[in-house]
Motif scaffolding. Structure first.
Motif, PDB file in Angstrom:
ATOM      1  N   HIS A   8      96.293 100.241 -12.376  1.00 61.43           N
ATOM      2  CA  HIS A   8      96.822  99.577 -13.550  1.00 61.43           C
ATOM      3  C   HIS A   8      95.718  99.485 -14.594  1.00 61.43           C
ATOM      4  O   HIS A   8      94.534  99.463 -14.278  1.00 61.43           O
ATOM      5  CB  HIS A   8      97.318  98.176 -13.183  1.00 61.43           C
ATOM      6  N   SER A   9      96.110  99.399 -15.840  1.00 61.98           N
ATOM      7  CA  SER A   9      95.130  99.221 -16.911  1.00 61.98           C
ATOM      8  C   SER A   9      95.586  98.077 -17.798  1.00 61.98           C
ATOM      9  O   SER A   9      96.748  97.663 -17.763  1.00 61.98           O
ATOM     10  CB  SER A   9      94.981 100.504 -17.739  1.00 61.98           C
ATOM     11  N   PHE A  10      94.663  97.575 -18.576  1.00 63.39           N
ATOM     12  CA  PHE A  10      94.955  96.461 -19.473  1.00 63.39           C
ATOM     13  C   PHE A  10      94.480  96.844 -20.860  1.00 63.39           C
ATOM     14  O   PHE A  10      93.322  97.212 -21.056  1.00 63.39           O
ATOM     15  CB  PHE A  10      94.240  95.198 -18.996  1.00 63.39           C
ATOM     16  N   ARG A  11      95.389  96.759 -21.842  1.00 59.08           N
ATOM     17  CA  ARG A  11      95.061  97.134 -23.220  1.00 59.08           C
ATOM     18  C   ARG A  11      94.933  95.867 -24.062  1.00 59.08           C
ATOM     19  O   ARG A  11      95.867  95.068 -24.132  1.00 59.08           O
ATOM     20  CB  ARG A  11      96.134  98.044 -23.793  1.00 59.08           C
ATOM     21  N   LEU A  12      93.787  95.724 -24.686  1.00 56.68           N
ATOM     22  CA  LEU A  12      93.483  94.519 -25.454  1.00 56.68           C
ATOM     23  C   LEU A  12      93.263  94.883 -26.916  1.00 56.68           C
ATOM     24  O   LEU A  12      92.330  95.606 -27.256  1.00 56.68           O
ATOM     25  CB  LEU A  12      92.231  93.844 -24.894  1.00 56.68           C
ATOM     26  N   ALA A  13      94.137  94.388 -27.780  1.00 55.09           N
ATOM     27  CA  ALA A  13      93.973  94.609 -29.221  1.00 55.09           C
ATOM     28  C   ALA A  13      93.047  93.542 -29.805  1.00 55.09           C
ATOM     29  O   ALA A  13      92.920  92.441 -29.261  1.00 55.09           O
ATOM     30  CB  ALA A  13      95.337  94.552 -29.908  1.00 55.09           C
TER      31      ALA A  13
END
Length: 263
Positions: A8-13
């Motif tokens: 899984h990955s986590f995208r942080l704006a």
């Protein structure tokens, strides 16, 4: 590599001026197998990116539309005026909006401050971005009022800045879609809120008391007196009623224990 093996990955704006370094470091320590990807966005497009699934969560500037987005306010920034180093304002520690009344105050299209009334004199045109406005300040066209983090982001050797005491302030928050509160989002919320690695969404864990209670009971039982009366002292085997010197409790005949006088 199959789809099931892909982690899984986590995208942080994040919007300009926000520095998420410390939170990323903690994330990498706690979840080394879950890569975190940064997504740089402008303040205007930040909420659209969250709604469209372009990021799992993001650091944005308030206000946030709470109809479909959740938000946790994090901190409030100091507002400053960016000026050339040789400007008169550079000689003081702080200014007010009134002190800028005679200045041309640039108002870029991506301005993040909620002004009721802009200070100073308006420029002929509004710069497209804060970065463009900084270039105009360096050229001597006017001054610019922005959150301090943006002044630092666009730092130049020929410019400086001073706090503006009565200007609107910008507040930074962590935001995410309400219907997208995943376990990874919860993990990042915990990091931002300062929860320890053993915390469970902020709920206190039940202390392990049974072992301690059992030990306490064992100690109490060891100190408990005999059923017949007071607790015996070690080595005390003397029967009750006996004379400490080995005789009976009273002399023969039951009379006084005084010796008889010889006739």
């Amino acid at each position: 590599m199959t789809g099931s093996e892909v982690p899984h990955s986590f995208r942080l704006a994040y919007v300009p001026g926000v520095t998420p370094t410390k939170w990323i470091r903690i994330w990498n320590e706690r979840l080394p197998d879950v890569p975190l990807t940064l997504v740089a966005v402008s303040p205007a497009e930040a909420f659209g990116v969250l709604r469209d699934g372009g990021a799992d969560a993001g650091f944005v500037r308030l206000p946030v539309d709470r109809d479909d987005l959740s938000a946790i306010p994090l901190y409030t920034e100091t507002t400053v005026v960016v000026i050339p180093k040789d400007h008169l304002v550079a000689a003081v520690e702080e200014v007010s909006a009134e002190d800028l009344a005679e200045e041309i105050v640039l108002h870029p299209l991506d301005d993040t401050l909620a002004w009721e009334r802009l200070p100073g004199q308006p420029a002929i045109e509004r710069p497209a971005t804060t970065e463009d406005a900084i270039e105009l300040v360096a050229a001597g066209v006017g001054v610019l009022v922005v959150p301090q983090s943006l002044a630092r982001l666009h730092h130049r050797k020929d410019l400086t800045y001073r706090p503006v005491s009565d200007a609107p302030e910008s507040r930074v928050a962590l935001s995410w879609p309400q219907d997208g509160t995943t376990d990874l989002v919860e993990q990042f919320i915990g990091i931002v809120r300062g929860r320890t690695v053993n915390s469970t969404r902020g709920r206190p864990q039940t202390p392990e008391q049974p072992k301690a209670t059992a030990k306490a009971k064992a100690k109490a039982k060891a100190k408990r007196p005999d059923a017949g009366g007071a607790q015996r002292k070690p080595g005390s085997g003397k029967a009750a009623g006996k004379n400490p010197r080995g005789g009976s409790g009273s002399p023969k005949g039951g009379k006084s224990g005084k010796p008889r006088r010889r006739p």
